[in-house]
Design a protein around this motif. Structure first.
Motif, PDB file in Angstrom:
ATOM      1  N   LEU A 172      -4.631  14.106   2.964  1.00 50.66           N
ATOM      2  CA  LEU A 172      -4.549  14.031   1.510  1.00 50.66           C
ATOM      3  C   LEU A 172      -3.986  12.653   1.174  1.00 50.66           C
ATOM      4  N   ALA A 173      -4.380  12.102   0.043  1.00 45.32           N
ATOM      5  CA  ALA A 173      -4.002  10.730  -0.303  1.00 45.32           C
ATOM      6  C   ALA A 173      -2.622  10.683  -0.946  1.00 45.32           C
ATOM      7  N   TYR A 174      -1.796   9.751  -0.438  1.00 50.07           N
ATOM      8  CA  TYR A 174      -0.490   9.528  -1.065  1.00 50.07           C
ATOM      9  C   TYR A 174      -0.125   8.044  -0.938  1.00 50.07           C
ATOM     10  N   PRO A 175      -0.695   7.202  -1.819  1.00 48.36           N
ATOM     11  CA  PRO A 175      -0.352   5.773  -1.790  1.00 48.36           C
ATOM     12  C   PRO A 175       1.077   5.565  -2.288  1.00 48.36           C
ATOM     13  N   ARG A 176       1.965   5.154  -1.407  1.00 50.72           N
ATOM     14  CA  ARG A 176       3.389   5.081  -1.748  1.00 50.72           C
ATOM     15  C   ARG A 176       3.659   4.119  -2.901  1.00 50.72           C
ATOM     16  N   ALA A 177       2.861   3.067  -3.004  1.00 51.74           N
ATOM     17  CA  ALA A 177       3.073   2.072  -4.064  1.00 51.74           C
ATOM     18  C   ALA A 177       2.381   2.450  -5.363  1.00 51.74           C
ATOM     19  N   GLY A 178       1.727   3.608  -5.380  1.00 51.05           N
ATOM     20  CA  GLY A 178       1.054   4.062  -6.601  1.00 51.05           C
ATOM     21  C   GLY A 178      -0.458   4.013  -6.482  1.00 51.05           C
ATOM     22  N   VAL A 179      -1.113   4.774  -7.327  1.00 48.21           N
ATOM     23  CA  VAL A 179      -2.573   4.903  -7.267  1.00 48.21           C
ATOM     24  C   VAL A 179      -3.264   3.571  -7.516  1.00 48.21           C
ATOM     25  N   ASN A 180      -2.700   2.733  -8.382  1.00 47.01           N
ATOM     26  CA  ASN A 180      -3.343   1.467  -8.742  1.00 47.01           C
ATOM     27  C   ASN A 180      -2.951   0.303  -7.836  1.00 47.01           C
ATOM     28  N   SER A 181      -2.274   0.595  -6.738  1.00 47.36           N
ATOM     29  CA  SER A 181      -1.860  -0.438  -5.789  1.00 47.36           C
ATOM     30  C   SER A 181      -3.001  -0.780  -4.832  1.00 47.36           C
ATOM     31  N   SER A 182      -2.771  -1.785  -3.991  1.00 43.79           N
ATOM     32  CA  SER A 182      -3.746  -2.141  -2.957  1.00 43.79           C
ATOM     33  C   SER A 182      -3.978  -0.973  -2.008  1.00 43.79           C
ATOM     34  N   SER A 183      -2.901  -0.285  -1.639  1.00 46.38           N
ATOM     35  CA  SER A 183      -3.030   0.887  -0.764  1.00 46.38           C
ATOM     36  C   SER A 183      -3.835   1.985  -1.444  1.00 46.38           C
ATOM     37  N   GLY A 184      -3.588   2.157  -2.748  1.00 40.65           N
ATOM     38  CA  GLY A 184      -4.352   3.149  -3.497  1.00 40.65           C
ATOM     39  C   GLY A 184      -5.835   2.835  -3.515  1.00 40.65           C
ATOM     40  N   GLU A 185      -6.171   1.564  -3.669  1.00 38.41           N
ATOM     41  CA  GLU A 185      -7.579   1.153  -3.689  1.00 38.41           C
ATOM     42  C   GLU A 185      -8.244   1.411  -2.340  1.00 38.41           C
ATOM     43  N   LYS A 186      -7.498   1.200  -1.246  1.00 41.30           N
ATOM     44  CA  LYS A 186      -8.057   1.479   0.083  1.00 41.30           C
ATOM     45  C   LYS A 186      -8.319   2.971   0.268  1.00 41.30           C
ATOM     46  N   LEU A 187      -7.403   3.786  -0.230  1.00 34.88           N
ATOM     47  CA  LEU A 187      -7.610   5.233  -0.124  1.00 34.88           C
ATOM     48  C   LEU A 187      -8.792   5.679  -0.978  1.00 34.88           C
ATOM     49  N   VAL A 188      -8.942   5.077  -2.150  1.00 35.99           N
ATOM     50  CA  VAL A 188     -10.114   5.372  -2.983  1.00 35.99           C
ATOM     51  C   VAL A 188     -11.388   5.016  -2.222  1.00 35.99           C
ATOM     52  N   MET A 200     -11.953   5.937   7.082  1.00 29.01           N
ATOM     53  CA  MET A 200     -10.527   6.163   7.271  1.00 29.01           C
ATOM     54  C   MET A 200     -10.072   5.620   8.619  1.00 29.01           C
ATOM     55  N   ASP A 201     -10.877   5.812   9.637  1.00 27.08           N
ATOM     56  CA  ASP A 201     -10.537   5.334  10.970  1.00 27.08           C
ATOM     57  C   ASP A 201     -10.424   3.806  10.983  1.00 27.08           C
ATOM     58  N   ARG A 202     -11.362   3.129  10.356  1.00 26.99           N
ATOM     59  CA  ARG A 202     -11.315   1.656  10.328  1.00 26.99           C
ATOM     60  C   ARG A 202     -10.105   1.164   9.534  1.00 26.99           C
ATOM     61  N   LEU A 203      -9.817   1.809   8.405  1.00 31.86           N
ATOM     62  CA  LEU A 203      -8.653   1.415   7.609  1.00 31.86           C
ATOM     63  C   LEU A 203      -7.353   1.632   8.381  1.00 31.86           C
ATOM     64  N   LYS A 204      -7.265   2.728   9.106  1.00 28.09           N
ATOM     65  CA  LYS A 204      -6.057   3.024   9.874  1.00 28.09           C
ATOM     66  C   LYS A 204      -5.861   2.035  11.023  1.00 28.09           C
ATOM     67  N   HIS A 205      -6.965   1.465  11.496  1.00 29.70           N
ATOM     68  CA  HIS A 205      -6.888   0.462  12.550  1.00 29.70           C
ATOM     69  C   HIS A 205      -6.871  -0.956  11.983  1.00 29.70           C
ATOM     70  N   MET A 206      -6.603  -1.067  10.665  1.00 30.92           N
ATOM     71  CA  MET A 206      -6.435  -2.346   9.984  1.00 30.92           C
ATOM     72  C   MET A 206      -7.673  -3.240  10.080  1.00 30.92           C
ATOM     73  N   GLN A 207      -8.828  -2.599  10.096  1.00 26.52           N
ATOM     74  CA  GLN A 207     -10.083  -3.335  10.106  1.00 26.52           C
ATOM     75  C   GLN A 207     -10.569  -3.539   8.678  1.00 26.52           C
ATOM     76  N   PRO A 208     -11.222  -4.672   8.395  1.00 25.85           N
ATOM     77  CA  PRO A 208     -11.697  -4.916   7.024  1.00 25.85           C
ATOM     78  C   PRO A 208     -12.788  -3.927   6.614  1.00 25.85           C
ATOM     79  N   VAL A 209     -12.660  -3.412   5.422  1.00 23.38           N
ATOM     80  CA  VAL A 209     -13.633  -2.468   4.875  1.00 23.38           C
ATOM     81  C   VAL A 209     -13.935  -2.877   3.439  1.00 23.38           C
ATOM     82  N   PRO A 210     -15.191  -3.069   3.081  1.00 20.30           N
ATOM     83  CA  PRO A 210     -15.516  -3.424   1.689  1.00 20.30           C
ATOM     84  C   PRO A 210     -15.031  -2.344   0.730  1.00 20.30           C
ATOM     85  N   GLY A 211     -14.427  -2.765  -0.377  1.00 19.55           N
ATOM     86  CA  GLY A 211     -13.934  -1.801  -1.360  1.00 19.55           C
ATOM     87  C   GLY A 211     -15.059  -1.022  -2.009  1.00 19.55           C
TER      88      GLY A 211
END
Length: 261
Positions: A172-188, A200-211
């Motif tokens: 489940l998504a929980y961007p600590r810095a808020g929904v409109n943060s950079s982390s929130g955008e990655k979860l979106v 999700m796997d690529r993001l968790k491994h800090m790989q670039p993913v187009p928004g």
């Protein structure tokens, strides 16, 4: 002149009236306490996003969850508070107190969750337990948890991952810095992707993913839900029985907590 017995009776009557008035005042103050506490907290910190104010497990104190922050234990007058976890003292040491109200609320939330709204990593074999994990892709321990979904190496040994032990992880998504943060955008991006698990796997491994964005993602909904259920950081593991475990647990430790064979 009044005799002693009448004077004593009048004194007892006046004492009973005073006690009744104090009790009535206490009941009135108790009813007003949540409103007073909210008002005082917001006077001090207008930026706080507060959950429901209600009685705490500590007699005489109230508690309120700060969205994205700690639980506050506040006096009825709203003039003093304690922030942090509530611990029980027992013969074997200290243990985190689970609020029965929140446990019941989490159980209800688990029953109401739409399975299509989580990003799931299922075992190849039998699923012995399902654990929901409030996650943030920019959280170090969230990444460690994800890297141990499959078998992993530690100290030269290969150890079983969550899936190997029959544990299904549902994010489940929980961007600590808020929904409109950079982390929130990655979860979106993860929830709007055609391949949610792979993204999700690529993001968790800090790989670039187009928004990527979409109108029907549940990121904001999950963030509000987490705040309502007492989440204050990530990862936060929502157990099948309504317990909430704050922080990362290695697969074997989680399996023991779930009492899996």
């Amino acid at each position: 002149m009044l005799n002693k017995s009448i004077i004593a009776l009048l004194g007892l009557l006046m004492l009973n009236v005073a006690c009744a008035e104090q009790k009535s005042e206490g009941q009135q103050n108790s009813g007003q306490a949540p409103e007073v506490i909210r008002e005082r907290l917001l006077e001090a910190r207008p930026d706080l996003n507060l959950g429901e104010v209600r009685p705490s497990p500590i007699e005489g104190l109230y508690q309120v969850q700060v969205v994205g922050g700690p639980i506050l234990y506040v006096t009825p007058k709203g003039d003093m508070m304690i922030a942090g976890d509530l611990l029980a003292i027992g013969p074997g040491g200290f243990s985190r107190v689970e609020d029965p109200y929140l446990v019941e609320k989490r159980q209800e939330a688990l029953a109401a969750l739409d399975p299509s709204e989580s990003i799931d990593f299922k075992p190849e074999g039998e699923t012995k337990a399902v654990v929901y994990v409030f996650t943030d892709v920019d959280c170090g321990y969230c990444r460690r948890l994800h890297q141990q979904i499959e078998a992993y190496r530690d100290g030269g040994r290969e150890l079983p991952g969550y899936r190997d032990l029959g544990i299904e992880i549902r994010y489940l998504a929980y961007p600590r810095a808020g929904v409109n943060s950079s982390s929130g955008e990655k979860l979106v991006t993860a929830w709007c992707a055609d391949d949610q698990q792979g993204t999700m796997d690529r993001l968790k491994h800090m790989q670039p993913v187009p928004g990527k964005s979409c109108d029907d993602h549940p990121v904001a909904k999950h963030f509000r839900l987490g705040a309502d259920l007492g989440v204050s950081g990530t990862p936060a593991l929502l157990m099948p029985d309504g317990r909430l475990v704050a922080g990362y647990l290695p697969p074997a430790d989680l399996a023991r907590m779930l009492e899996l064979d």
